[in-house]
Motif scaffolding. Structure first.
Motif, PDB file in Angstrom:
ATOM      1  N   UNK A   1      22.866 130.350  53.750  1.00 30.78           N
ATOM      2  CA  UNK A   1      21.372 130.540  53.178  1.00 30.78           C
ATOM      3  C   UNK A   1      20.723 131.596  53.949  1.00 30.78           C
ATOM      4  N   UNK A   2      21.391 132.497  54.668  1.00 25.82           N
ATOM      5  CA  UNK A   2      21.004 133.865  55.414  1.00 25.82           C
ATOM      6  C   UNK A   2      22.065 134.403  55.578  1.00 25.82           C
ATOM      7  N   UNK A   3      22.281 135.402  54.704  1.00 25.23           N
ATOM      8  CA  UNK A   3      23.448 136.290  54.800  1.00 25.23           C
ATOM      9  C   UNK A   3      23.236 137.837  54.633  1.00 25.23           C
ATOM     10  N   UNK A   4      23.731 138.788  55.651  1.00 23.78           N
ATOM     11  CA  UNK A   4      23.517 140.114  55.793  1.00 23.78           C
ATOM     12  C   UNK A   4      24.629 140.878  55.245  1.00 23.78           C
ATOM     13  N   UNK A   5      24.202 141.909  54.436  1.00 26.38           N
ATOM     14  CA  UNK A   5      25.281 142.628  53.897  1.00 26.38           C
ATOM     15  C   UNK A   5      24.828 144.283  53.685  1.00 26.38           C
TER      16      UNK A   5
ATOM     17  N   UNK B   1      21.043 148.095  54.939  1.00 29.78           N
ATOM     18  CA  UNK B   1      21.424 146.429  55.384  1.00 29.78           C
ATOM     19  C   UNK B   1      20.077 145.432  54.585  1.00 29.78           C
ATOM     20  N   UNK B   2      20.522 144.699  54.164  1.00 29.53           N
ATOM     21  CA  UNK B   2      19.454 143.572  53.773  1.00 29.53           C
ATOM     22  C   UNK B   2      19.971 142.131  54.139  1.00 29.53           C
ATOM     23  N   UNK B   3      19.016 141.305  54.330  1.00 26.88           N
ATOM     24  CA  UNK B   3      19.559 139.900  54.346  1.00 26.88           C
ATOM     25  C   UNK B   3      19.059 139.145  53.188  1.00 26.88           C
ATOM     26  N   UNK B   4      20.170 138.433  52.603  1.00 24.46           N
ATOM     27  CA  UNK B   4      19.907 137.594  51.380  1.00 24.46           C
ATOM     28  C   UNK B   4      19.451 136.043  51.946  1.00 24.46           C
ATOM     29  N   UNK B   5      18.299 135.739  51.435  1.00 18.55           N
ATOM     30  CA  UNK B   5      17.939 134.306  51.938  1.00 18.55           C
ATOM     31  C   UNK B   5      17.801 133.408  50.721  1.00 18.55           C
ATOM     32  N   UNK B   6      18.405 132.222  50.924  1.00 12.71           N
ATOM     33  CA  UNK B   6      18.393 131.184  49.724  1.00 12.71           C
ATOM     34  C   UNK B   6      17.351 130.092  50.403  1.00 12.71           C
ATOM     35  N   UNK B   7      16.570 129.539  49.234  1.00 13.54           N
ATOM     36  CA  UNK B   7      15.435 128.439  49.261  1.00 13.54           C
ATOM     37  C   UNK B   7      15.720 127.563  48.333  1.00 13.54           C
ATOM     38  N   UNK B   8      15.408 126.179  48.519  1.00  9.88           N
ATOM     39  CA  UNK B   8      15.667 125.287  47.512  1.00  9.88           C
ATOM     40  C   UNK B   8      14.636 125.215  47.041  1.00  9.88           C
ATOM     41  N   UNK B   9      14.436 124.459  45.812  1.00 14.58           N
ATOM     42  CA  UNK B   9      13.282 124.401  45.057  1.00 14.58           C
ATOM     43  C   UNK B   9      12.283 123.426  45.999  1.00 14.58           C
TER      44      UNK B   9
ATOM     45  N   UNK C   1      16.832 129.662  45.129  1.00 17.52           N
ATOM     46  CA  UNK C   1      16.142 130.800  44.601  1.00 17.52           C
ATOM     47  C   UNK C   1      16.461 131.924  46.165  1.00 17.52           C
ATOM     48  N   UNK C   2      16.767 133.018  45.499  1.00 18.17           N
ATOM     49  CA  UNK C   2      17.529 133.884  46.607  1.00 18.17           C
ATOM     50  C   UNK C   2      16.362 135.511  46.599  1.00 18.17           C
ATOM     51  N   UNK C   3      16.307 135.626  47.663  1.00 18.02           N
ATOM     52  CA  UNK C   3      15.373 136.883  48.078  1.00 18.02           C
ATOM     53  C   UNK C   3      16.186 137.563  49.027  1.00 18.02           C
ATOM     54  N   UNK C   4      15.661 139.020  48.864  1.00 18.16           N
ATOM     55  CA  UNK C   4      16.485 140.029  49.784  1.00 18.16           C
ATOM     56  C   UNK C   4      15.180 140.689  50.724  1.00 18.16           C
ATOM     57  N   UNK C   5      15.475 140.840  51.879  1.00 18.78           N
ATOM     58  CA  UNK C   5      14.913 141.479  53.008  1.00 18.78           C
ATOM     59  C   UNK C   5      15.478 142.630  53.788  1.00 18.78           C
ATOM     60  N   UNK C   6      14.776 143.811  53.880  1.00 19.37           N
ATOM     61  CA  UNK C   6      15.356 144.752  54.504  1.00 19.37           C
ATOM     62  C   UNK C   6      15.596 144.690  55.979  1.00 19.37           C
ATOM     63  N   UNK C   7      16.627 144.891  56.626  1.00 16.97           N
ATOM     64  CA  UNK C   7      16.906 144.688  57.880  1.00 16.97           C
ATOM     65  C   UNK C   7      17.492 145.966  58.606  1.00 16.97           C
ATOM     66  N   UNK C   8      17.324 146.127  59.784  1.00 21.44           N
ATOM     67  CA  UNK C   8      18.027 147.282  60.709  1.00 21.44           C
ATOM     68  C   UNK C   8      19.499 147.353  60.542  1.00 21.44           C
TER      69      UNK C   8
END
Length: 91
Positions: free
Chosen positions: A12-16, A48-56, A78-85
């Motif tokens: 549910x949180x994955x960095x790439x 670098x981003x972190x992809x985050x998953x949230x349930x309905x 539902x998937x969101x991305x956040x920029x990370x360092x």
């Protein structure tokens, strides 16, 4: 040169890391694995981003909405991305 990059997303949180300035193209299931496709320049530095998953029904955090994936068992995330360092920076 530009190409489409494919990233399997695990958990549910994955960095790439993807090419800076990349354009999100799609998120969906491929062979049962959530997969993200991003178009990017092969010469660009990494972003670098972190992809985050949230349930309905779950409260969502900040980030760029990527899409919704429905799994064969009926679960929806539902998937969101956040920029990370970087790969290990905390946020």
């Amino acid at each position: 040169m530009r190409k489409i990059y494919k990233y399997p997303v695990h958990g549910d949180r994955y960095r790439l890391a993807h090419p800076a300035g990349g354009i999100f193209r799609h998120i969906g299931l491929q062979n049962g694995v959530v997969t993200l496709w991003i178009e990017g320049d092969t010469e660009a530095d990494d972003n670098w981003i972190e992809v985050r998953a949230y349930a309905t029904g779950e409260e969502v955090g900040n980030g760029k909405f990527l899409g919704t994936v429905q799994f064969p068992d009926g679960l929806v995330f539902h998937f969101f991305s956040v920029n990370v360092g970087g790969p290990h920076d905390s946020q």
